[in-house]
Motif scaffolding. Structure first.
Motif, PDB file in Angstrom:
ATOM      1  N   ASP A 239      35.059   0.899 -35.030  1.00  0.00           N
ATOM      2  CA  ASP A 239      34.051   1.477 -34.137  1.00  0.00           C
ATOM      3  C   ASP A 239      33.800   2.949 -34.429  1.00  0.00           C
ATOM      4  O   ASP A 239      32.868   3.542 -33.875  1.00  0.00           O
ATOM      5  N   ARG A 243      30.071   4.853 -33.659  1.00  0.00           N
ATOM      6  CA  ARG A 243      30.060   6.035 -32.787  1.00  0.00           C
ATOM      7  C   ARG A 243      29.459   7.231 -33.520  1.00  0.00           C
ATOM      8  O   ARG A 243      28.662   7.983 -32.954  1.00  0.00           O
ATOM      9  N   SER A 265      24.969  -1.465 -31.008  1.00  0.00           N
ATOM     10  CA  SER A 265      26.227  -1.737 -31.684  1.00  0.00           C
ATOM     11  C   SER A 265      26.520  -3.227 -31.614  1.00  0.00           C
ATOM     12  O   SER A 265      26.385  -3.840 -30.550  1.00  0.00           O
ATOM     13  N   HIS A 268      31.494  -4.458 -32.394  1.00  0.00           N
ATOM     14  CA  HIS A 268      32.534  -3.447 -32.265  1.00  0.00           C
ATOM     15  C   HIS A 268      33.169  -3.524 -30.876  1.00  0.00           C
ATOM     16  O   HIS A 268      33.953  -2.659 -30.495  1.00  0.00           O
TER      17      HIS A 268
END
Length: 381
Positions: A239, A243, A265, A268
């Motif tokens: 992740d 991010r 996303s 994740h």
């Protein structure tokens, strides 16, 4: 079984052996990925995707739905095409297997296609994407109301990516994968992507950052052309890339320029999001020296852009469900990950009953149906 139309926002197909050789530009056909039957030193047969004489992908984990419930120690990267579930490459069979799992509609993403983002040859990657996009559009045609395809885009040249985005939208594809991490010299904070973001915004075309799709040459990234190089440490910290990419867009003012852009996303999971949002808000408010002068034109915090512009697709994150009010119920979309080894198939209903125990049905409906319907154009009537 749910009394409403449940949608998996993250399901997959498994690419058939002739996907690329049958659809490639004749000028590049000799470079097209090919599936080849191989043997381990111990004599076990398996099928592998070959590119330029190099093994770059296998079956196995992308086709082993249900194995986790039988014996997870047997999940590996060695499988043969003959054992792939028919639903992974035949739309009629997929509908049947969906219904067996309590799923009405699916948003479809690639399997081996995720790993092609490590191909250094940009022209070859673009041709792989184009061939896949044509195939997945054809796959969804028999059930356009229930099967929705996600395209693959190469953004090495963002303007070419914008042109392909326009083309796949015309084909009826409802969103597009872009690398979760682009080449290091061209982060998503760069203005070179402005035309691309504008195109996605204008077409109301969501963009997806899927686990395992970093471009080649990303430092410290274990998702390489050889999936067996991935370690437990690498798999459990993926992740970071999503991010960073989303954060770089926020602090570059991308969502100020393109307030209608939607980007999410995928795979994740979700429980990391409240901490990440808190860190971004803290940086914006308390450490402006790091924001390079950017201030929100609308007086928003980074977490406000998350609520308006971003979303998360997850599979089985019990903690994420507990934190749903901090993440945003409207920003969460569930997916079964069919037919991969991580999939909740064929026990999705049991997983959902456990994860959503005590959760109001209105939240369950949003996360497992209504949000995906709104994002990707399903009808729930």
């Amino acid at each position: 079984m749910a009394n409403f139309r449940m949608i998996s926002a993250d399901s997959h197909i498994v690419e058939p052996p002739d996907m690329y050789t049958g659809r490639f530009d004749p000028k590049l056909r000799d470079k097209a990925p090919r599936m080849e039957r191989r043997k381990t030193p111990a004599g076990r047969e398996y099928d592998a995707w070959m590119l330029g004489g190099q093994q770059v992908g296998t079956l196995g984990a992308v086709m082993q739905a249900g194995q986790r419930f039988e014996d997870p120690s047997q999940i590996d990267f060695l499988g043969v095409w003959d054992d792939v579930r028919k639903g992974a490459y035949d739309p009629h069979a997929m509908i049947v297997e969906n219904e067996q799992d309590g799923i009405w509609g699916s948003v479809l993403q690639p399997s081996q296609g995720l790993f092609w983002y490590r191909v250094p040859d940009s022209r070859l990657l673009s041709e792989i994407c184009r061939a896949y996009n044509d195939w997945i559009a054809d796959f969804c045609k028999p059930y356009p109301d229930r099967l929705k395809g996600i395209a693959m885009l190469n953004l090495d040249d963002p303007d070419e990516g914008a042109a392909e985005l326009e083309r796949v939208a015309r084909l009826g594809l409802v969103g597009s994968l872009i690398p979760v991490a682009p080449h290091p010299d061209k982060p998503y904070s760069s203005p070179v992507y402005d035309r691309f973001w504008a195109t996605a915004e204008e077409l109301k075309h969501p963009l997806l950052l899927h686990i395992g799709t970093p471009r080649d040459g990303i430092p410290a990234n274990e998702f390489t052309m050889d999936v067996t190089e991935l370690t437990g440490a690498g798999r459990s910290t993926t992740d970071y890339w999503v991010r960073y990419s989303l954060g770089s867009m926020v602090f570059a003012g991308v969502f100020d320029k393109f307030p209608g852009l939607r980007i999410g996303s995928v795979e994740h999971e979700a429980a990391w999001i409240p901490h990440w949002l808190k860190q971004m808000d803290f940086t914006y408010l308390e450490r402006p020296v790091f924001t390079k002068g950017w201030r929100s034109k609308e007086g928003l915090l980074p977490s406000d852009y998350w609520k308006r512009n971003m979303f998360v697709e997850f599979m089985e994150d019990d903690l994420g469900i507990q934190l749903r009010d901090r993440i945003g119920v409207e920003n969460m979309l569930w997916g079964s990950d069919y037919p991969h080894a991580e999939a909740t198939f064929p026990r999705s209903q049991q997983f959902l009953q456990r994860m959503f125990a005590g959760v109001p049905e209105a939240d369950l409906r949003k996360i497992t149906s209504e949000n995906a319907a709104q994002m990707f154009g399903f009808s729930l009537n």
